[in-house]
Design a protein around this motif. Structure first.
Motif, PDB file in Angstrom:
ATOM      1  N   VAL A 161      13.187 -83.405 -42.515  1.00 15.91           N
ATOM      2  CA  VAL A 161      13.350 -82.232 -43.582  1.00 15.91           C
ATOM      3  C   VAL A 161      13.552 -82.477 -45.048  1.00 15.91           C
ATOM      4  N   LEU A 162      12.624 -81.748 -45.810  1.00 14.80           N
ATOM      5  CA  LEU A 162      12.557 -82.144 -47.468  1.00 14.80           C
ATOM      6  C   LEU A 162      13.988 -81.318 -47.720  1.00 14.80           C
ATOM      7  N   HIS A 163      14.807 -82.255 -48.442  1.00 14.39           N
ATOM      8  CA  HIS A 163      15.841 -81.546 -49.249  1.00 14.39           C
ATOM      9  C   HIS A 163      15.767 -81.676 -50.622  1.00 14.39           C
ATOM     10  N   VAL A 164      15.806 -80.576 -51.348  1.00 17.14           N
ATOM     11  CA  VAL A 164      16.110 -80.704 -52.940  1.00 17.14           C
ATOM     12  C   VAL A 164      17.295 -80.309 -53.176  1.00 17.14           C
ATOM     13  N   ALA A 165      18.098 -81.013 -53.639  1.00 21.95           N
ATOM     14  CA  ALA A 165      19.542 -80.880 -53.977  1.00 21.95           C
ATOM     15  C   ALA A 165      19.893 -79.954 -55.127  1.00 21.95           C
ATOM     16  N   GLY A 166      20.950 -79.152 -54.621  1.00 17.78           N
ATOM     17  CA  GLY A 166      21.242 -77.988 -55.812  1.00 17.78           C
ATOM     18  C   GLY A 166      22.620 -78.628 -56.698  1.00 17.78           C
ATOM     19  N   LYS A 167      23.358 -77.607 -56.859  1.00 13.84           N
ATOM     20  CA  LYS A 167      24.386 -78.085 -57.630  1.00 13.84           C
ATOM     21  C   LYS A 167      25.445 -78.622 -56.913  1.00 13.84           C
ATOM     22  N   PRO A 168      26.089 -79.554 -57.584  1.00 13.70           N
ATOM     23  CA  PRO A 168      27.345 -80.406 -56.683  1.00 13.70           C
ATOM     24  C   PRO A 168      28.288 -79.519 -56.142  1.00 13.70           C
ATOM     25  N   GLY A 169      28.832 -79.888 -55.003  1.00 10.00           N
ATOM     26  CA  GLY A 169      29.797 -79.350 -54.271  1.00 10.00           C
ATOM     27  C   GLY A 169      29.107 -79.037 -52.693  1.00 10.00           C
ATOM     28  N   PRO A 170      29.963 -78.522 -52.113  1.00 14.18           N
ATOM     29  CA  PRO A 170      29.650 -78.253 -50.687  1.00 14.18           C
ATOM     30  C   PRO A 170      28.886 -77.056 -50.484  1.00 14.18           C
ATOM     31  N   ILE A 171      28.129 -76.679 -49.136  1.00 18.45           N
ATOM     32  CA  ILE A 171      27.397 -75.632 -49.097  1.00 18.45           C
ATOM     33  C   ILE A 171      28.019 -74.760 -48.206  1.00 18.45           C
ATOM     34  N   ARG A 172      28.379 -73.259 -48.474  1.00 14.04           N
ATOM     35  CA  ARG A 172      28.932 -72.403 -47.521  1.00 14.04           C
ATOM     36  C   ARG A 172      27.991 -71.381 -47.369  1.00 14.04           C
ATOM     37  N   THR A 173      27.443 -70.641 -48.057  1.00 10.65           N
ATOM     38  CA  THR A 173      26.436 -69.688 -48.204  1.00 10.65           C
ATOM     39  C   THR A 173      25.097 -69.958 -47.874  1.00 10.65           C
ATOM     40  N   VAL A 174      24.227 -69.512 -46.845  1.00  9.85           N
ATOM     41  CA  VAL A 174      23.012 -69.997 -46.861  1.00  9.85           C
ATOM     42  C   VAL A 174      22.115 -68.643 -46.369  1.00  9.85           C
ATOM     43  N   GLY A 175      20.739 -68.608 -47.270  1.00  6.68           N
ATOM     44  CA  GLY A 175      19.859 -67.660 -46.769  1.00  6.68           C
ATOM     45  C   GLY A 175      18.473 -68.530 -46.000  1.00  6.68           C
ATOM     46  N   GLU A 203       4.725 -76.380 -55.050  1.00  7.14           N
ATOM     47  CA  GLU A 203       5.159 -77.240 -55.920  1.00  7.14           C
ATOM     48  C   GLU A 203       6.149 -76.645 -56.735  1.00  7.14           C
ATOM     49  N   HIS A 204       5.998 -75.338 -57.269  1.00  6.44           N
ATOM     50  CA  HIS A 204       7.011 -74.557 -58.063  1.00  6.44           C
ATOM     51  C   HIS A 204       8.510 -74.455 -57.493  1.00  6.44           C
ATOM     52  N   THR A 205       8.508 -74.383 -56.262  1.00  4.73           N
ATOM     53  CA  THR A 205       9.696 -74.216 -55.478  1.00  4.73           C
ATOM     54  C   THR A 205      10.737 -75.334 -55.746  1.00  4.73           C
ATOM     55  N   HIS A 215      20.572 -75.542 -53.261  1.00  5.85           N
ATOM     56  CA  HIS A 215      19.790 -76.319 -52.446  1.00  5.85           C
ATOM     57  C   HIS A 215      18.722 -75.704 -51.626  1.00  5.85           C
ATOM     58  N   PHE A 216      17.457 -76.535 -51.373  1.00  3.48           N
ATOM     59  CA  PHE A 216      16.506 -75.881 -50.724  1.00  3.48           C
ATOM     60  C   PHE A 216      16.110 -77.022 -49.681  1.00  3.48           C
ATOM     61  N   TYR A 217      15.812 -76.437 -48.615  1.00  2.00           N
ATOM     62  CA  TYR A 217      15.314 -76.989 -47.577  1.00  2.00           C
ATOM     63  C   TYR A 217      13.930 -76.826 -46.826  1.00  2.00           C
ATOM     64  N   ALA A 218      12.892 -77.528 -46.697  1.00  2.00           N
ATOM     65  CA  ALA A 218      11.626 -77.232 -46.295  1.00  2.00           C
ATOM     66  C   ALA A 218      11.674 -77.916 -44.743  1.00  2.00           C
ATOM     67  N   CYS A 219      11.681 -77.071 -43.908  1.00  2.10           N
ATOM     68  CA  CYS A 219      12.046 -77.613 -42.499  1.00  2.10           C
ATOM     69  C   CYS A 219      10.843 -77.531 -41.406  1.00  2.10           C
ATOM     70  N   GLY A 220       9.714 -77.084 -41.867  1.00  2.38           N
ATOM     71  CA  GLY A 220       8.259 -77.102 -41.004  1.00  2.38           C
ATOM     72  C   GLY A 220       8.296 -75.578 -40.403  1.00  2.38           C
ATOM     73  N   HIS A 221       7.044 -75.252 -40.725  1.00  6.31           N
ATOM     74  CA  HIS A 221       6.652 -73.852 -40.494  1.00  6.31           C
ATOM     75  C   HIS A 221       6.631 -73.785 -38.852  1.00  6.31           C
ATOM     76  N   HIS A 222       6.150 -74.571 -38.220  1.00 11.50           N
ATOM     77  CA  HIS A 222       6.098 -74.425 -36.819  1.00 11.50           C
ATOM     78  C   HIS A 222       7.375 -74.605 -36.051  1.00 11.50           C
ATOM     79  N   ALA A 223       8.252 -75.768 -36.547  1.00 13.27           N
ATOM     80  CA  ALA A 223       9.413 -75.963 -36.168  1.00 13.27           C
ATOM     81  C   ALA A 223      10.522 -74.788 -36.382  1.00 13.27           C
ATOM     82  N   THR A 224      10.239 -74.208 -37.126  1.00  5.74           N
ATOM     83  CA  THR A 224      11.180 -72.787 -37.645  1.00  5.74           C
ATOM     84  C   THR A 224      10.858 -71.660 -36.968  1.00  5.74           C
ATOM     85  N   GLU A 225       9.738 -71.681 -36.311  1.00  8.68           N
ATOM     86  CA  GLU A 225       9.250 -70.438 -35.724  1.00  8.68           C
ATOM     87  C   GLU A 225       9.264 -70.527 -34.155  1.00  8.68           C
ATOM     88  N   ARG A 226       9.982 -71.717 -33.689  1.00  9.74           N
ATOM     89  CA  ARG A 226      10.081 -71.712 -31.887  1.00  9.74           C
ATOM     90  C   ARG A 226      10.785 -71.067 -31.611  1.00  9.74           C
TER      91      ARG A 226
END
Length: 253
Positions: A161-175, A203-205, A215-226
């Motif tokens: 998974v590609l992870h682009v880190a966001g602001k410091p601190g833990p993650i609670r809310t997710v879209g 690229e711009h993401t 925080h942004f995660y690119a997890c795979g088109h196919h993998a996320t639609e199984r």
């Protein structure tokens, strides 16, 4: 047991609220086969490999997220498209496809299933008009570090998974929104979510994620639609006494 094709389609169209979605391809029956359905193969994409598996399984129908006849697609029946259609027609296999409606269903959809598998709660529709949202947003009962979420995603999806880190601190809310939905990162940022998950990255993401502190995660088109086609196939098998097999054709995209 079997069910008539028309009855099965009417049930699926109503269950998935097909009429609420403005889509890029026809939802429901795309290629007509036998009038009665007792055996279903489900998968992400109606590739030749999936069709061959359906022939071997003696399936009456193939149920997918990615079917045919996309907006702007060349209408000519040649080459790869001809071979695929020839397989379906020669074996009288119905091709049934649900795209955006299968992303957005609150129970069986790609995103609802993904969110629950990841352990998110407080789920709500996300992205799109009310009643036709294609994504899901929710929250973890216990916030997690960005690196820990990346590890959970890799374990769940079976891929890096590609992870682009966001602001410091833990993650609670997710879209999250499966597939090629990286363009909706702005909606996630506008809601003040801690993280946004999808299948692909542009690229711009990366710049948007960094500058918005998301925080942004690119997890795979196919993998996320199984999730969706499998869940819908299992639901139909249980409800109508049908025989169902989910076939995962490996795809690194």
């Amino acid at each position: 047991m079997t069910i008539s094709r028309d009855d099965l389609l009417a049930y699926c169209d109503g269950l998935l609220n097909v009429g609420a979605f403005a889509d890029y391809a026809p939802n429901g029956l795309q290629v007509e086969g036998r009038t009665d359905i007792g055996r279903i193969v489900s998968g992400v994409t109606a590739s030749q490999a999936l069709l061959d598996a359906a022939v071997e399984f003696k399936a009456d129908a193939v149920l997918v997220h990615h079917g045919y006849f996309w907006k702007g697609e060349d209408a000519r029946i040649t080459g790869m498209k001809r071979r695929r259609l020839a397989t379906l027609l020669a074996h009288e296999i119905n091709l049934i496809a649900y795209h955006l409606p299968l992303d957005g269903h609150p129970e069986l959809g790609n995103n609802a299933q993904w969110a629950r598998a990841l352990g998110l709660g407080e789920l709500k529709g996300f992205i799109g008009q009310a009643g036709a949202e294609i994504g899901v947003r929710g929250a973890f009962a216990e916030p997690v570090a960005g690196e820990v979420l990346a590890q959970r995603l890799e374990a769940l999806l079976g891929r890096s998974v590609l992870h682009v880190a966001g602001k410091p601190g833990p993650i609670r809310t997710v879209g999250l929104c499966s597939g090629g939905a990286q363009g909706y990162i702005g909606e996630a940022a506008a809601l003040g979510l801690d993280a946004y998950l999808t299948g692909e990255v542009s690229e711009h993401t990366v710049h948007v994620a960094r500058e918005m502190g998301l925080h942004f995660y690119a997890c795979g088109h196919h993998a996320t639609e199984r999730f969706g086609a499998r869940a819908l196939g299992e639901h139909l098998a249980e409800r109508f006494g049908l025989t169902h097999r989910f076939v995962d054709i490996d795809n690194p995209a």
